[in-house]
Design an enzyme around this catalytic site. Sequence first.
Site, short mmCIF file in Angstrom:
data_model
loop_
_atom_site.label_atom_id
_atom_site.label_comp_id
_atom_site.label_asym_id
_atom_site.label_seq_id
_atom_site.Cartn_x
_atom_site.Cartn_y
_atom_site.Cartn_z
N GLU A 1 0.81 -1.22 0.00
CA GLU A 1 0.00 0.00 0.00
C GLU A 1 0.84 1.27 0.00
O GLU A 1 0.36 2.33 -0.44
CB GLU A 1 -0.93 0.02 1.22
CG GLU A 1 -0.21 0.14 2.56
CD GLU A 1 -1.14 0.09 3.77
OE1 GLU A 1 -2.11 -0.69 3.75
OE2 GLU A 1 -0.90 0.86 4.73
N HIS B 1 -6.43 2.59 4.30
CA HIS B 1 -5.91 2.58 5.68
C HIS B 1 -6.56 3.69 6.51
O HIS B 1 -5.91 4.55 7.10
CB HIS B 1 -4.38 2.74 5.67
CG HIS B 1 -3.74 2.04 6.83
ND1 HIS B 1 -2.68 1.19 6.71
CD2 HIS B 1 -4.03 2.04 8.16
CE1 HIS B 1 -2.34 0.71 7.89
NE2 HIS B 1 -3.16 1.22 8.80
P1 NAD Z 1 -3.24 -6.30 20.05
O1 NAD Z 1 -1.77 -6.45 20.26
O2 NAD Z 1 -4.06 -5.79 21.19
O3 NAD Z 1 -3.87 -7.68 19.58
C1 NAD Z 1 -3.29 -8.51 18.62
C2 NAD Z 1 -3.67 -9.94 18.97
O4 NAD Z 1 -3.23 -10.78 17.92
C3 NAD Z 1 -3.03 -10.43 20.28
O5 NAD Z 1 -4.02 -10.94 21.15
C4 NAD Z 1 -2.09 -11.53 19.80
O6 NAD Z 1 -1.94 -12.59 20.73
C5 NAD Z 1 -2.80 -11.99 18.53
N1 NAD Z 1 -1.96 -12.77 17.65
C6 NAD Z 1 -0.61 -12.77 17.52
N2 NAD Z 1 -0.23 -13.70 16.63
C7 NAD Z 1 -1.36 -14.33 16.20
C8 NAD Z 1 -1.62 -15.39 15.29
N3 NAD Z 1 -0.63 -16.01 14.66
N4 NAD Z 1 -2.90 -15.75 15.09
C9 NAD Z 1 -3.92 -15.14 15.74
N5 NAD Z 1 -3.73 -14.13 16.63
C10 NAD Z 1 -2.47 -13.73 16.83
O7 NAD Z 1 -3.40 -5.36 18.78
P2 NAD Z 1 -4.67 -4.49 18.37
O8 NAD Z 1 -4.55 -3.13 18.97
O9 NAD Z 1 -5.91 -5.27 18.56
O10 NAD Z 1 -4.37 -4.29 16.81
C11 NAD Z 1 -4.42 -5.38 15.91
C12 NAD Z 1 -3.78 -4.97 14.60
O11 NAD Z 1 -4.60 -3.99 13.96
C13 NAD Z 1 -2.42 -4.26 14.76
O12 NAD Z 1 -1.37 -5.19 14.80
C14 NAD Z 1 -2.35 -3.38 13.55
O13 NAD Z 1 -1.63 -4.07 12.56
C15 NAD Z 1 -3.80 -3.23 13.11
N6 NAD Z 1 -4.28 -1.84 13.14
C16 NAD Z 1 -4.81 -1.33 12.00
C17 NAD Z 1 -5.31 -0.03 11.99
C18 NAD Z 1 -5.95 0.57 10.76
O14 NAD Z 1 -6.17 1.79 10.72
N7 NAD Z 1 -6.30 -0.20 9.75
C19 NAD Z 1 -5.23 0.74 13.16
C20 NAD Z 1 -4.68 0.17 14.31
C21 NAD Z 1 -4.20 -1.13 14.29
#
Ligand code: NAD
Length: 347
Positions: A279, A311
């Site tokens: 992206e 995004h």
């Molecule tokens: P978080 O760290 O609270 O949660 C992530 C979860 O994923 C954790 O519970 C972790 O154990 C789990 N995880 C790790 N490896 C895994 C696997 N192989 N299979 C399944 N689960 C697994 O993070 P969050 O705040 O919930 O954010 C999640 C993701 O969202 C971030 O990593 C980021 O990439 C993305 N995000 C995107 C935007 C957007 O604007 N699109 C904004 C914020 C975050």
Amino acid sequence: MERLDSQISALTTMKVAVFGTKKYDIDSLDAACRATTGIELSYFDPLLDKTTAVLTEGHQAVCIFVNDVCDATVLERLHQHGVKYIALRCAGFNNVDLAAAAKFDIKVARVPSYSPEAVAEFAVGMLLTVVRKYHKSFCRVREGNFLLDGLLGFNLAGKTVGIIGTGKIGLITGRILAKGFCCNVVGYDPYPTPQAGEYGIKYVDTLEELLKQSDIISLHCPLTEQTRHMINDDTLALTKPGVVLINTSRGGLIDTHSLIRALKSGHLGAVGLDVYEREAAYFFADSSAKIIHDDVFARLLTFYNVFMSGHQAYFTQEALSNIADTTVKNLKDLEATGTCENLVLNK
Ligand code: NAD
């Protein structure tokens, strides 16, 4: 005396090079800095990469977002310029080579949680959009076309939704769908959260089980070497025909070639993407008068049942102000104590 004050302040002021800035970043960071001293922000339009790293000369810290490149080459240049801290304006840190940062003694901080509600609400909105086709009816009605053909959707109530990654965002997405829409919500996470049940999420033991059971799959795990291309030919083959896939996490979780194959075969019912694995070349910029050279991306945009946003899931007033406040606090704490509560560790 005044001169002495300004000399002392110049010595104690941390200069921060902020990359990839838009007006909304400048507004929120300036607002966060208003009540504080000791931080001077220089705003740069381009993303950080090996060419723009030269702009960090004379700065002690850099502030970056999701698509800046912070690999070993860039980090070496930052180190040569005296940069000691990297403040990410986001939660994910997959674009920073943490081993190289440790080697060059550069500390990395992030904003672990700025508004999980913003992303979760957007993911649910995206799901409704692809299932009920709001985007198509918006265009049709404006053209004076009130036909319903092609707009047939299905009820979310009673459907099984698989949440991959039950962290902050996954939990809230699950709660909205379980408690608001009466979906059967299942979750997969290698590190299960004890509170998941309160959010209406039932764990399955394996990713495979989740993929087989779900009518809708929503990705909420971070991009790591383990999760890169977790949605691929093999995992898509396990999913139900007509499955709906939503990705508001990171583009690299999906092998886009596999996704396109599954779309062309008609296996996927609909797809909502807020992220794409390459992206950085297009997102956060107006590319409307440019040729798209990424043929995979261009193909993805042609499917009638793919909805894509750039995004945008995090983009709420609340999130921007939380990002700015936490970033400024991270920088101030790093400067004062050499550490901060949101330090990203190289595990
Ligand atoms: P978080 O760290 O609270 O949660 C992530 C979860 O994923 C954790 O519970 C972790 O154990 C789990 N995880 C790790 N490896 C895994 C696997 N192989 N299979 C399944 N689960 C697994 O993070 P969050 O705040 O919930 O954010 C999640 C993701 O969202 C971030 O990593 C980021 O990439 C993305 N995000 C995107 C935007 C957007 O604007 N699109 C904004 C914020 C975050």
